[in-house]
Design a protein around this motif. Structure first.
Motif, PDB file in Angstrom:
ATOM      1  N   LEU A   1       0.977  -0.871   0.461  1.00 51.84           N
ATOM      2  CA  LEU A   1      -0.269  -0.065   0.194  1.00 51.84           C
ATOM      3  C   LEU A   1       0.771   1.495  -0.178  1.00 51.84           C
ATOM      4  O   LEU A   1       1.112   2.145  -0.635  1.00 51.84           O
ATOM      5  CB  LEU A   1      -1.218  -0.151   1.741  1.00 51.84           C
ATOM      6  N   ALA A   2       1.790   1.434   0.465  1.00 58.26           N
ATOM      7  CA  ALA A   2       2.899   2.336   0.702  1.00 58.26           C
ATOM      8  C   ALA A   2       3.873   2.979  -0.415  1.00 58.26           C
ATOM      9  O   ALA A   2       3.819   3.762  -0.987  1.00 58.26           O
ATOM     10  CB  ALA A   2       3.884   2.084   2.141  1.00 58.26           C
ATOM     11  N   HIS A   3       3.971   1.627  -1.682  1.00 57.60           N
ATOM     12  CA  HIS A   3       4.264   1.738  -2.553  1.00 57.60           C
ATOM     13  C   HIS A   3       3.504   2.247  -3.473  1.00 57.60           C
ATOM     14  O   HIS A   3       4.466   3.127  -4.191  1.00 57.60           O
ATOM     15  CB  HIS A   3       4.514   0.294  -2.564  1.00 57.60           C
TER      16      HIS A   3
ATOM     17  N   MET B   1      -1.759  12.957  -4.027  1.00 58.99           N
ATOM     18  CA  MET B   1      -1.623  11.124  -3.337  1.00 58.99           C
ATOM     19  C   MET B   1      -2.463  10.416  -3.860  1.00 58.99           C
ATOM     20  O   MET B   1      -2.090   9.589  -4.821  1.00 58.99           O
ATOM     21  CB  MET B   1      -1.588  11.485  -1.808  1.00 58.99           C
ATOM     22  N   PRO B   2      -3.819  10.756  -4.173  1.00 62.28           N
ATOM     23  CA  PRO B   2      -5.382  10.777  -4.740  1.00 62.28           C
ATOM     24  C   PRO B   2      -4.517   9.861  -5.963  1.00 62.28           C
ATOM     25  O   PRO B   2      -5.172   9.008  -6.097  1.00 62.28           O
ATOM     26  CB  PRO B   2      -6.587  10.983  -4.356  1.00 62.28           C
ATOM     27  N   PHE B   3      -4.626  10.999  -6.557  1.00 67.82           N
ATOM     28  CA  PHE B   3      -3.786  11.274  -8.090  1.00 67.82           C
ATOM     29  C   PHE B   3      -2.719   9.500  -8.450  1.00 67.82           C
ATOM     30  O   PHE B   3      -2.727   8.930  -9.282  1.00 67.82           O
ATOM     31  CB  PHE B   3      -3.589  12.153  -8.760  1.00 67.82           C
ATOM     32  N   MET B   4      -1.722   9.913  -7.568  1.00 62.21           N
ATOM     33  CA  MET B   4      -0.840   8.161  -7.701  1.00 62.21           C
ATOM     34  C   MET B   4      -1.388   7.261  -7.352  1.00 62.21           C
ATOM     35  O   MET B   4      -0.261   6.565  -7.655  1.00 62.21           O
ATOM     36  CB  MET B   4       0.202   9.399  -7.089  1.00 62.21           C
ATOM     37  N   VAL B   5      -2.328   7.151  -5.981  1.00 65.95           N
ATOM     38  CA  VAL B   5      -2.508   6.212  -6.227  1.00 65.95           C
ATOM     39  C   VAL B   5      -3.269   5.240  -7.379  1.00 65.95           C
ATOM     40  O   VAL B   5      -3.177   4.456  -7.814  1.00 65.95           O
ATOM     41  CB  VAL B   5      -2.847   6.210  -4.899  1.00 65.95           C
ATOM     42  N   CYS B   6      -3.935   5.916  -7.938  1.00 66.13           N
ATOM     43  CA  CYS B   6      -4.374   5.479  -9.096  1.00 66.13           C
ATOM     44  C   CYS B   6      -3.324   5.107 -10.473  1.00 66.13           C
ATOM     45  O   CYS B   6      -3.808   4.154 -10.940  1.00 66.13           O
ATOM     46  CB  CYS B   6      -6.172   7.183  -9.496  1.00 66.13           C
ATOM     47  N   ILE B   7      -2.811   6.358 -10.919  1.00 67.16           N
ATOM     48  CA  ILE B   7      -1.718   5.351 -11.273  1.00 67.16           C
ATOM     49  C   ILE B   7      -1.157   4.755 -11.439  1.00 67.16           C
ATOM     50  O   ILE B   7      -0.724   4.558 -11.793  1.00 67.16           O
ATOM     51  CB  ILE B   7      -0.761   7.650 -11.462  1.00 67.16           C
ATOM     52  N   GLU B   8      -0.604   4.837 -10.108  1.00 64.74           N
ATOM     53  CA  GLU B   8       0.618   4.164  -9.775  1.00 64.74           C
ATOM     54  C   GLU B   8      -0.105   2.620  -9.763  1.00 64.74           C
ATOM     55  O   GLU B   8       0.506   1.194 -10.346  1.00 64.74           O
ATOM     56  CB  GLU B   8       1.036   3.637  -7.939  1.00 64.74           C
ATOM     57  N   THR B   9      -1.515   2.438  -8.987  1.00 64.44           N
ATOM     58  CA  THR B   9      -2.720   1.062  -9.440  1.00 64.44           C
ATOM     59  C   THR B   9      -2.793   0.376 -11.329  1.00 64.44           C
ATOM     60  O   THR B   9      -2.734   0.080 -11.561  1.00 64.44           O
ATOM     61  CB  THR B   9      -4.091   1.152  -8.749  1.00 64.44           C
ATOM     62  N   ILE B  10      -2.914   1.687 -12.320  1.00 68.42           N
ATOM     63  CA  ILE B  10      -3.287   1.447 -12.933  1.00 68.42           C
ATOM     64  C   ILE B  10      -1.650   0.756 -13.971  1.00 68.42           C
ATOM     65  O   ILE B  10      -2.097  -0.360 -14.895  1.00 68.42           O
ATOM     66  CB  ILE B  10      -3.716   2.410 -14.207  1.00 68.42           C
ATOM     67  N   SER B  11      -0.887   1.449 -12.922  1.00 70.55           N
ATOM     68  CA  SER B  11       0.752   1.266 -14.155  1.00 70.55           C
ATOM     69  C   SER B  11       0.970  -0.480 -13.752  1.00 70.55           C
ATOM     70  O   SER B  11       1.252  -1.063 -14.323  1.00 70.55           O
ATOM     71  CB  SER B  11       1.704   1.978 -13.275  1.00 70.55           C
ATOM     72  N   ASN B  12       0.530  -0.564 -12.024  1.00 68.48           N
ATOM     73  CA  ASN B  12       0.713  -2.344 -11.857  1.00 68.48           C
ATOM     74  C   ASN B  12       0.021  -3.103 -12.797  1.00 68.48           C
ATOM     75  O   ASN B  12       0.087  -3.966 -12.942  1.00 68.48           O
ATOM     76  CB  ASN B  12       0.585  -2.447 -10.286  1.00 68.48           C
ATOM     77  N   ILE B  13      -1.602  -2.803 -12.163  1.00 62.27           N
ATOM     78  CA  ILE B  13      -2.416  -3.631 -13.547  1.00 62.27           C
ATOM     79  C   ILE B  13      -2.005  -3.969 -15.030  1.00 62.27           C
ATOM     80  O   ILE B  13      -2.021  -5.763 -15.959  1.00 62.27           O
ATOM     81  CB  ILE B  13      -3.656  -3.025 -13.729  1.00 62.27           C
ATOM     82  N   ILE B  14      -1.504  -3.329 -15.929  1.00 61.00           N
ATOM     83  CA  ILE B  14      -1.520  -3.392 -16.860  1.00 61.00           C
ATOM     84  C   ILE B  14       0.463  -3.539 -17.410  1.00 61.00           C
ATOM     85  O   ILE B  14       0.548  -4.084 -18.446  1.00 61.00           O
ATOM     86  CB  ILE B  14      -1.490  -2.168 -18.394  1.00 61.00           C
ATOM     87  N   ARG B  15       0.775  -3.829 -16.613  1.00 62.67           N
ATOM     88  CA  ARG B  15       2.005  -4.758 -16.327  1.00 62.67           C
ATOM     89  C   ARG B  15       2.162  -5.523 -17.504  1.00 62.67           C
ATOM     90  O   ARG B  15       2.795  -5.563 -17.759  1.00 62.67           O
ATOM     91  CB  ARG B  15       3.227  -4.455 -14.733  1.00 62.67           C
ATOM     92  N   PRO B  16       1.740  -6.806 -17.169  1.00 62.79           N
ATOM     93  CA  PRO B  16       1.562  -8.061 -18.170  1.00 62.79           C
ATOM     94  C   PRO B  16       1.069  -7.720 -19.340  1.00 62.79           C
ATOM     95  O   PRO B  16       1.648  -8.070 -20.101  1.00 62.79           O
ATOM     96  CB  PRO B  16       0.710  -8.845 -17.273  1.00 62.79           C
ATOM     97  N   GLY B  17       0.144  -6.374 -19.565  1.00 59.71           N
ATOM     98  CA  GLY B  17      -0.677  -6.368 -21.134  1.00 59.71           C
ATOM     99  C   GLY B  17       1.125  -5.995 -21.633  1.00 59.71           C
ATOM    100  O   GLY B  17       1.105  -5.906 -22.280  1.00 59.71           O
ATOM    101  N   THR B  18       1.683  -4.572 -20.867  1.00 63.61           N
ATOM    102  CA  THR B  18       2.670  -4.416 -21.648  1.00 63.61           C
ATOM    103  C   THR B  18       3.911  -5.378 -21.732  1.00 63.61           C
ATOM    104  O   THR B  18       4.521  -4.831 -22.912  1.00 63.61           O
ATOM    105  CB  THR B  18       4.078  -2.867 -20.460  1.00 63.61           C
ATOM    106  N   LEU B  19       4.151  -6.126 -21.052  1.00 68.45           N
ATOM    107  CA  LEU B  19       5.031  -7.043 -21.400  1.00 68.45           C
ATOM    108  C   LEU B  19       4.686  -8.203 -22.619  1.00 68.45           C
ATOM    109  O   LEU B  19       5.449  -8.181 -23.461  1.00 68.45           O
ATOM    110  CB  LEU B  19       5.216  -8.054 -20.422  1.00 68.45           C
ATOM    111  N   ALA B  20       3.441  -8.515 -22.606  1.00 65.90           N
ATOM    112  CA  ALA B  20       3.332  -9.434 -23.300  1.00 65.90           C
ATOM    113  C   ALA B  20       2.560  -8.403 -24.915  1.00 65.90           C
ATOM    114  O   ALA B  20       3.714  -8.672 -25.750  1.00 65.90           O
ATOM    115  CB  ALA B  20       1.872  -9.790 -23.027  1.00 65.90           C
TER     116      ALA B  20
END
Length: 227
Positions: free
Chosen positions: A125-127, A138-157
Motif C-alpha cells: 500500500l505504501a508503494h 496522493m489520490p491521483f498517484m494511487v490511481c496512476i500506480e494502481t493502473i501501472s501495476n495492473i497493465i504490467r503483464p499486458g505491456t510485457l506481452a
C-alpha cells in the motif's frame, strides 16, 4: 494462399489440433545430445551466457534469491528459442502471438502480486504513493500506480508481440514484391532482406532479454524492497 496480411501468423490445424504450436518446444530437439556430454565451444558459449545472466539477475534481485534467477534464465531461453526459430522459413513464430506471451507474463505478475499483498500488505500500500509526493496529489498517484501495476503483464506481452510481428511483416511485404521487380531491384531486395534478417536476429535477442529483465525488476520490487 495468403488471404490477408496476418495470414502467415495463423496457426494451421488438423482437426482440433493447432500443430504449429509444436514449434514452442521443438527448439529443444535442435540441441545435439553431445552438447550435454562433452565440453564444446557451444557448451562454453551457452555457459558464459547463462553465467552472465545469473550474475545480472542476482544483482537486480539484490538478495539471497534462492534460485529465483533460474526462473528468469529459463524464461529468457524459451523466448530466445522461439524468437530465433521464427526467423526460419515456414516455421511458426509462437512468440508473435499475444496469447503465448500473456501465458508467460500473467502468471509471473500474479505470483508477484499475490506474494506481496499476502505477506507485505502495508508495504504494498505504501508503494502506491512514491516518497515525497505532496498530499494533494496522493489520490491521483494511487490511481496512476494502481493502473501501472495492473497493465504490467499486458505491456510485457504487447511489447514482445509487436516487435516480433513488425519485422516479420516488413520482410513478408518486401518478399511479396519480388516477382514484379527487375533483376537489379531483386539484387537490392536480397541485400535489404539480409540486412533485415540481421536486424531481426538482434531484435530476437534484445526482446528476450528485455522481457526477462523487466520480469526480474517486477519481482525485485516485491521480494526485496518490501522485506
Amino acid at each position: 494462399m495468403m488471404t490477408n496480411l496476418f495470414t502467415p501468423f495463423d496457426p494451421s490445424s488438423i482437426g482440433n489440433l493447432s500443430l504449429n504450436w509444436i514449434s514452442t518446444i521443438i527448439g529443444l530437439f535442435f540441441i545435439p545430445p553431445m552438447f550435454w556430454l562433452i565440453p564444446s565451444r557451444w557448451n562454453f558459449l551457452w555457459f558464459t551466457v547463462i553465467s552472465s545472466l545469473h550474475h545480472e539477475f542476482k544483482n537486480l534481485l539484490n538478495q539471497n534469491n534462492k534460485g529465483m534467477t533460474l526462473i528468469f534464465i529459463s524464461l529468457f531461453t524459451i523466448l530466445l528459442f522461439n524468437n530465433f526459430l521464427g526467423l526460419f522459413p515456414y516455421i511458426f513464430t509462437s512468440s508473435s502471438h499475444l496469447i503465448f506471451n500473456l501465458t508467460l507474463a500473467l502468471p509471473l505478475w500474479m505470483s508477484f502480486m499475490l506474494y506481496g499483498w499476502l505477506n507485505h500488505t502495508t508495504h504494498m500500500l505504501a508503494h502506491l504513493v512514491p516518497q515525497g509526493t505532496p498530499p494533494i496529489l496522493m489520490p491521483f498517484m494511487v490511481c496512476i500506480e494502481t493502473i501501472s501495476n495492473i497493465i504490467r503483464p499486458g505491456t510485457l506481452a504487447i511489447r514482445l508481440t509487436a516487435n516480433m510481428i513488425a519485422g516479420h511483416l516488413l520482410m513478408t511485404l518486401l518478399g511479396n514484391t519480388g516477382p514484379s521487380l527487375s533483376m537489379v531491384m531483386i539484387y537490392l531486395l536480397i541485400i535489404t532482406q539480409i540486412l533485415l534478417l540481421t536486424l531481426e536476429s538482434a531484435v530476437a535477442i534484445i526482446q528476450s532479454y528485455v522481457f526477462s529483465v523487466l520480469s526480474t525488476l517486477y519481482s525485485s520490487e516485491v521480494t526485496y524492497e518490501f522485506t
